[in-house]
Design a protein around this motif. Structure first.
Motif, PDB file in Angstrom:
ATOM      1  N   GLN A  77       0.077 -10.312  -8.584  1.00  0.00           N
ATOM      2  CA  GLN A  77      -1.337 -10.758  -7.876  1.00  0.00           C
ATOM      3  C   GLN A  77      -1.918 -10.114  -7.186  1.00  0.00           C
ATOM      4  O   GLN A  77      -3.043 -10.171  -6.680  1.00  0.00           O
ATOM      5  CB  GLN A  77      -0.849 -12.010  -7.181  1.00  0.00           C
ATOM      6  CG  GLN A  77      -0.178 -13.099  -7.856  1.00  0.00           C
ATOM      7  CD  GLN A  77      -0.910 -13.459  -9.338  1.00  0.00           C
ATOM      8  OE1 GLN A  77      -1.969 -13.756  -9.095  1.00  0.00           O
ATOM      9  NE2 GLN A  77      -0.067 -13.459 -10.443  1.00  0.00           N
ATOM     10  N   THR A  78      -1.481  -8.648  -7.176  1.00  0.00           N
ATOM     11  CA  THR A  78      -2.240  -7.666  -6.147  1.00  0.00           C
ATOM     12  C   THR A  78      -3.391  -7.093  -6.963  1.00  0.00           C
ATOM     13  O   THR A  78      -4.417  -6.725  -6.583  1.00  0.00           O
ATOM     14  CB  THR A  78      -1.190  -6.258  -5.768  1.00  0.00           C
ATOM     15  OG1 THR A  78      -0.898  -5.921  -7.183  1.00  0.00           O
ATOM     16  CG2 THR A  78      -0.231  -6.624  -5.074  1.00  0.00           C
ATOM     17  N   VAL A  79      -3.229  -7.145  -8.351  1.00  0.00           N
ATOM     18  CA  VAL A  79      -4.414  -7.059  -9.443  1.00  0.00           C
ATOM     19  C   VAL A  79      -5.337  -8.050  -9.211  1.00  0.00           C
ATOM     20  O   VAL A  79      -6.673  -8.132  -9.073  1.00  0.00           O
ATOM     21  CB  VAL A  79      -4.007  -6.808 -10.661  1.00  0.00           C
ATOM     22  CG1 VAL A  79      -5.201  -6.788 -11.740  1.00  0.00           C
ATOM     23  CG2 VAL A  79      -3.162  -5.671 -10.702  1.00  0.00           C
ATOM     24  N   THR A  80      -5.022  -9.422  -9.102  1.00  0.00           N
ATOM     25  CA  THR A  80      -5.762 -10.704  -9.134  1.00  0.00           C
ATOM     26  C   THR A  80      -6.632 -10.532  -7.581  1.00  0.00           C
ATOM     27  O   THR A  80      -7.777 -10.870  -7.786  1.00  0.00           O
ATOM     28  CB  THR A  80      -4.832 -11.965  -8.924  1.00  0.00           C
ATOM     29  OG1 THR A  80      -3.963 -11.817 -10.299  1.00  0.00           O
ATOM     30  CG2 THR A  80      -5.564 -13.112  -9.026  1.00  0.00           C
ATOM     31  N   ILE A  81      -5.867 -10.224  -6.583  1.00  0.00           N
ATOM     32  CA  ILE A  81      -6.627 -10.366  -5.390  1.00  0.00           C
ATOM     33  C   ILE A  81      -7.875  -9.259  -5.185  1.00  0.00           C
ATOM     34  O   ILE A  81      -8.760  -9.508  -4.524  1.00  0.00           O
ATOM     35  CB  ILE A  81      -5.504 -10.267  -4.401  1.00  0.00           C
ATOM     36  CG1 ILE A  81      -6.136 -10.747  -2.956  1.00  0.00           C
ATOM     37  CG2 ILE A  81      -5.055  -8.985  -3.895  1.00  0.00           C
ATOM     38  CD1 ILE A  81      -6.546 -12.288  -2.882  1.00  0.00           C
ATOM     39  N   TYR A  82      -7.400  -8.029  -5.727  1.00  0.00           N
ATOM     40  CA  TYR A  82      -8.484  -6.894  -5.911  1.00  0.00           C
ATOM     41  C   TYR A  82      -9.575  -7.565  -6.810  1.00  0.00           C
ATOM     42  O   TYR A  82     -10.721  -7.469  -6.008  1.00  0.00           O
ATOM     43  CB  TYR A  82      -7.772  -5.965  -6.657  1.00  0.00           C
ATOM     44  CG  TYR A  82      -8.693  -4.514  -6.693  1.00  0.00           C
ATOM     45  CD1 TYR A  82      -8.444  -3.284  -6.017  1.00  0.00           C
ATOM     46  CD2 TYR A  82      -9.787  -4.585  -7.765  1.00  0.00           C
ATOM     47  CE1 TYR A  82      -9.432  -2.313  -6.207  1.00  0.00           C
ATOM     48  CE2 TYR A  82     -10.600  -3.583  -7.882  1.00  0.00           C
ATOM     49  CZ  TYR A  82     -10.367  -2.358  -7.126  1.00  0.00           C
ATOM     50  OH  TYR A  82     -11.144  -1.176  -7.315  1.00  0.00           O
ATOM     51  N   ALA A  83      -9.201  -8.156  -7.639  1.00  0.00           N
ATOM     52  CA  ALA A  83     -10.532  -8.837  -8.602  1.00  0.00           C
ATOM     53  C   ALA A  83     -11.089  -9.673  -7.904  1.00  0.00           C
ATOM     54  O   ALA A  83     -12.549  -9.658  -7.788  1.00  0.00           O
ATOM     55  CB  ALA A  83     -10.104  -9.055  -9.907  1.00  0.00           C
ATOM     56  N   LEU A  84     -10.484 -10.509  -7.150  1.00  0.00           N
ATOM     57  CA  LEU A  84     -11.147 -11.630  -6.360  1.00  0.00           C
ATOM     58  C   LEU A  84     -11.934 -11.032  -5.409  1.00  0.00           C
ATOM     59  O   LEU A  84     -13.018 -11.683  -4.855  1.00  0.00           O
ATOM     60  CB  LEU A  84     -10.044 -12.524  -5.840  1.00  0.00           C
ATOM     61  CG  LEU A  84     -10.385 -14.105  -5.120  1.00  0.00           C
ATOM     62  CD1 LEU A  84     -11.046 -14.860  -6.282  1.00  0.00           C
ATOM     63  CD2 LEU A  84      -9.225 -14.665  -4.631  1.00  0.00           C
TER      64      LEU A  84
ATOM     65  N   ALA B 100      -7.830   1.170   2.231  1.00  0.00           N
ATOM     66  CA  ALA B 100      -7.067   0.315   1.689  1.00  0.00           C
ATOM     67  C   ALA B 100      -5.855   0.905   1.050  1.00  0.00           C
ATOM     68  O   ALA B 100      -4.799   0.295   1.102  1.00  0.00           O
ATOM     69  CB  ALA B 100      -7.937  -0.433   0.662  1.00  0.00           C
ATOM     70  N   ASN B 101      -6.063   1.890   0.192  1.00  0.00           N
ATOM     71  CA  ASN B 101      -5.018   2.593  -0.282  1.00  0.00           C
ATOM     72  C   ASN B 101      -3.911   2.916   0.545  1.00  0.00           C
ATOM     73  O   ASN B 101      -2.578   3.171   0.389  1.00  0.00           O
ATOM     74  CB  ASN B 101      -5.375   3.657  -1.375  1.00  0.00           C
ATOM     75  CG  ASN B 101      -6.010   3.317  -2.660  1.00  0.00           C
ATOM     76  OD1 ASN B 101      -5.524   2.168  -3.199  1.00  0.00           O
ATOM     77  ND2 ASN B 101      -6.959   4.085  -3.078  1.00  0.00           N
ATOM     78  N   THR B 102      -4.142   3.619   1.777  1.00  0.00           N
ATOM     79  CA  THR B 102      -3.490   4.168   2.762  1.00  0.00           C
ATOM     80  C   THR B 102      -2.549   2.792   3.299  1.00  0.00           C
ATOM     81  O   THR B 102      -1.151   2.967   3.576  1.00  0.00           O
ATOM     82  CB  THR B 102      -3.903   4.946   4.112  1.00  0.00           C
ATOM     83  OG1 THR B 102      -4.782   5.853   3.553  1.00  0.00           O
ATOM     84  CG2 THR B 102      -3.013   5.269   4.860  1.00  0.00           C
ATOM     85  N   VAL B 103      -3.214   1.716   3.774  1.00  0.00           N
ATOM     86  CA  VAL B 103      -2.538   0.711   4.290  1.00  0.00           C
ATOM     87  C   VAL B 103      -1.430   0.124   3.040  1.00  0.00           C
ATOM     88  O   VAL B 103      -0.233  -0.310   3.322  1.00  0.00           O
ATOM     89  CB  VAL B 103      -3.343  -0.653   4.631  1.00  0.00           C
ATOM     90  CG1 VAL B 103      -2.680  -1.835   4.879  1.00  0.00           C
ATOM     91  CG2 VAL B 103      -4.327  -0.072   5.690  1.00  0.00           C
TER      92      VAL B 103
ATOM     93  N   THR C 214      -0.045  -6.257   2.272  1.00  0.00           N
ATOM     94  CA  THR C 214      -0.466  -5.626   1.018  1.00  0.00           C
ATOM     95  C   THR C 214      -1.700  -6.126   0.238  1.00  0.00           C
ATOM     96  O   THR C 214      -2.351  -5.784  -0.209  1.00  0.00           O
ATOM     97  CB  THR C 214       0.750  -5.289   0.108  1.00  0.00           C
ATOM     98  OG1 THR C 214       1.798  -4.637   0.698  1.00  0.00           O
ATOM     99  CG2 THR C 214       0.274  -4.742  -1.304  1.00  0.00           C
ATOM    100  N   MET C 215      -1.339  -7.630   0.302  1.00  0.00           N
ATOM    101  CA  MET C 215      -2.557  -8.510  -0.284  1.00  0.00           C
ATOM    102  C   MET C 215      -3.892  -8.311   0.426  1.00  0.00           C
ATOM    103  O   MET C 215      -4.833  -8.190  -0.070  1.00  0.00           O
ATOM    104  CB  MET C 215      -2.048  -9.786  -0.511  1.00  0.00           C
ATOM    105  CG  MET C 215      -0.975 -10.303  -1.254  1.00  0.00           C
ATOM    106  SD  MET C 215      -1.235 -10.020  -3.073  1.00  0.00           S
ATOM    107  CE  MET C 215      -1.961 -11.375  -3.571  1.00  0.00           C
ATOM    108  N   VAL C 216      -3.900  -8.167   1.800  1.00  0.00           N
ATOM    109  CA  VAL C 216      -5.068  -8.251   2.440  1.00  0.00           C
ATOM    110  C   VAL C 216      -5.625  -6.784   2.114  1.00  0.00           C
ATOM    111  O   VAL C 216      -6.871  -6.529   2.018  1.00  0.00           O
ATOM    112  CB  VAL C 216      -4.582  -8.170   4.206  1.00  0.00           C
ATOM    113  CG1 VAL C 216      -6.045  -7.734   4.695  1.00  0.00           C
ATOM    114  CG2 VAL C 216      -4.496  -9.493   4.380  1.00  0.00           C
ATOM    115  N   ALA C 217      -4.876  -5.724   1.987  1.00  0.00           N
ATOM    116  CA  ALA C 217      -5.222  -4.247   1.744  1.00  0.00           C
ATOM    117  C   ALA C 217      -5.808  -4.186   0.275  1.00  0.00           C
ATOM    118  O   ALA C 217      -7.187  -3.458   0.115  1.00  0.00           O
ATOM    119  CB  ALA C 217      -4.309  -3.282   1.786  1.00  0.00           C
ATOM    120  N   ARG C 218      -5.252  -4.924  -0.547  1.00  0.00           N
ATOM    121  CA  ARG C 218      -5.923  -5.179  -1.933  1.00  0.00           C
ATOM    122  C   ARG C 218      -7.255  -5.720  -1.902  1.00  0.00           C
ATOM    123  O   ARG C 218      -7.964  -5.529  -2.792  1.00  0.00           O
ATOM    124  CB  ARG C 218      -5.020  -5.682  -3.001  1.00  0.00           C
ATOM    125  CG  ARG C 218      -3.646  -5.020  -3.091  1.00  0.00           C
ATOM    126  CD  ARG C 218      -3.758  -3.393  -3.904  1.00  0.00           C
ATOM    127  NE  ARG C 218      -4.137  -3.781  -5.397  1.00  0.00           N
ATOM    128  CZ  ARG C 218      -4.612  -3.049  -6.129  1.00  0.00           C
ATOM    129  NH1 ARG C 218      -4.781  -1.846  -5.899  1.00  0.00           N
ATOM    130  NH2 ARG C 218      -4.855  -3.407  -7.328  1.00  0.00           N
TER     131      ARG C 218
END
Length: 414
Positions: free
Chosen positions: A72-79, A111-114, A124-128
């Motif tokens: 879901q780290t991919v999902t939240i990025y797309a969202l 975001a990538n640093t976090v 992690t999900m917030v950063a993504r």
């Protein structure tokens, strides 16, 4: 994703008058140093989006959640991109382009640093999500920026150079990140992305010319675009094609691990990416004359690849063949759909059509990540290629049937 509201035929270019009415001398060749900076920005945007696919097992162990939850780290990025692309693009339409690009890339660095230092799934999900918001800003101007850097007769080639960051991210970035995560730690891969972004910020500041934003009367009208013949078929194909691709790509590491090929994930991704690179070269050379044929071929190749993975994945060699077919089918899809949307929209609705395409692309990625995770938990990874094959059937049907508008058999010269 490689679509942007500024890639329409009417977007200002460096040749002729600029957006403030001042004459600009037309260059006779491509400004490659500036275009390569944009290509690197595209590379970072694409790799940040897809990097977790190759690092899923390690991220899952470190964050103490399941692989489907990590997906879901991919999902939240797309969202993040889907929810903010249109409103943020509208809110920043008047900004100077260079300022906006620097802001977006700085967002990726943060975001990538976090992501790299976080030990908590929620953080992690917030950063993504923040990375996805930065992507919404970036995709709102990158291809159009490349177009404005070039004279009219080289604008298509300029966009191709900038968008080459996508297949490079797939062919080199994801396998390299997967390998780096394997020999060191997955966090190192994200820190490497931060370091590259910091270098890019200096590169953009030094080498990329600035351009004014859009005047208020130039803003796109979304609802009008939906009534233009051909726009709806292109948007449908975008939604379902990207959904199909994401369902399996977001969980490719888990799928290969279940086949006993977990140790070869980076190599399979390298093969896929190399085929994608070849695909975008073929599409770039032929899209002027064969947009419809190339779109049909791309759809068929992805469907065949899914069928091979569904039926014949017990044979290692055939998994690699499927990766080649998948890459050949997928690599040119962003360019094909972006071009189709711009041409279908025409002079009055191209910007709006492509803005909606950006949003639907990322909605499809978000939903694909969720559906893939549910399928993984309920039916196992074997169900993923079957789902892709099922979704590709209506894609092929719509592309074939939209011969009058959307994917026309006869096109006007660009």
């Amino acid at each position: 994703m490689s679509t942007t509201p500024e890639t329409a035929a009417g977007s200002p270019a460096l040749s002729g008058p600029d957006a403030r009415g001042q004459g600009v001398e037309q260059p006779q060749k491509l400004p490659m140093f500036a275009l390569l900076a944009l290509a690197t920005a595209v590379f970072i945007t694409s790799l940040t989006e897809t990097l977790p696919a190759g690092l899923l097992p390690a991220m899952s162990d470190d964050l103490h959640v399941s692989e489907s939850a990590t997906g879901q780290t991919v999902t939240i990025y797309a969202l993040g991109t889907a929810l903010t692309a249109i409103p943020l693009t509208a809110a920043t339409a008047g900004w100077r382009r260079k300022r906006l690009l620097l802001t977006a890339m700085a967002g990726f660095a943060v975001a990538n640093t976090v992501t790299a230092v976080s030990s908590y799934y929620g953080l992690t999900m917030v950063a993504r999500f923040v990375a996805g918001v930065a992507a919404g800003l970036a995709w709102a101007l990158l291809a159009g920026y490349a177009r404005r850097l070039a004279p009219a007769h080289l604008q298509g080639r300029a966009i191709a150079v900038a968008m080459a960051g996508i297949p490079v991210a797939l062919s080199l970035g994801v396998p390299a990140g997967t390998f780096l995560g394997k020999v060191t730690d997955w966090r190192v891969a994200f820190l490497a992305m931060t370091a590259l972004t910091v270098v890019l910020l200096g590169w953009i500041a030094a080498a990329v010319p600035d351009f004014p934003g859009q005047e208020r009367g130039e803003r796109p009208r979304m609802l009008h675009a939906l009534r233009v013949p051909g726009v709806a078929p292109v948007l449908f194909v975008t939604l379902v094609f990207v959904l199909a691709h994401t369902i399996i790509y977001a969980y490719i590491a888990t799928f290969l691990d279940d086949l006993g090929m977990g140790g070869n994930t980076d190599l399979v991704l390298l093969v896929f990416g190399a085929a994608s690179l070849a695909s975008i070269w073929i599409v770039g050379a032929q899209i002027h004359r064969r947009l419809r044929a190339l779109t049909i071929a791309s759809s068929l190749l992805v469907a065949v690849a899914a069928a091979v993975l569904a039926v014949l994945s017990d044979h290692t060699a055939l998994v690699y063949i499927a990766a080649v077919l998948w890459g050949l089918g997928w690599g040119g899809v962003p360019t094909l759909l972006q071009t189709a949307a711009g041409e279908a929209g025409g002079e009055t609705a191209a910007d709006a059509a492509q803005a909606m395409l950006v949003t639907l692309w990322n909605v499809a990625m978000a939903v694909g990540g969720v559906i893939g995770g549910v399928l993984l938990d309920l039916s196992g990874s074997d169900s993923l290629p079957w789902s892709v094959l099922l979704l590709m059937l209506p894609v092929i049907a719509v592309v074939v049937l939209a011969r009058g508008h959307g994917f026309p058999a006869k096109r006007q010269a660009a």
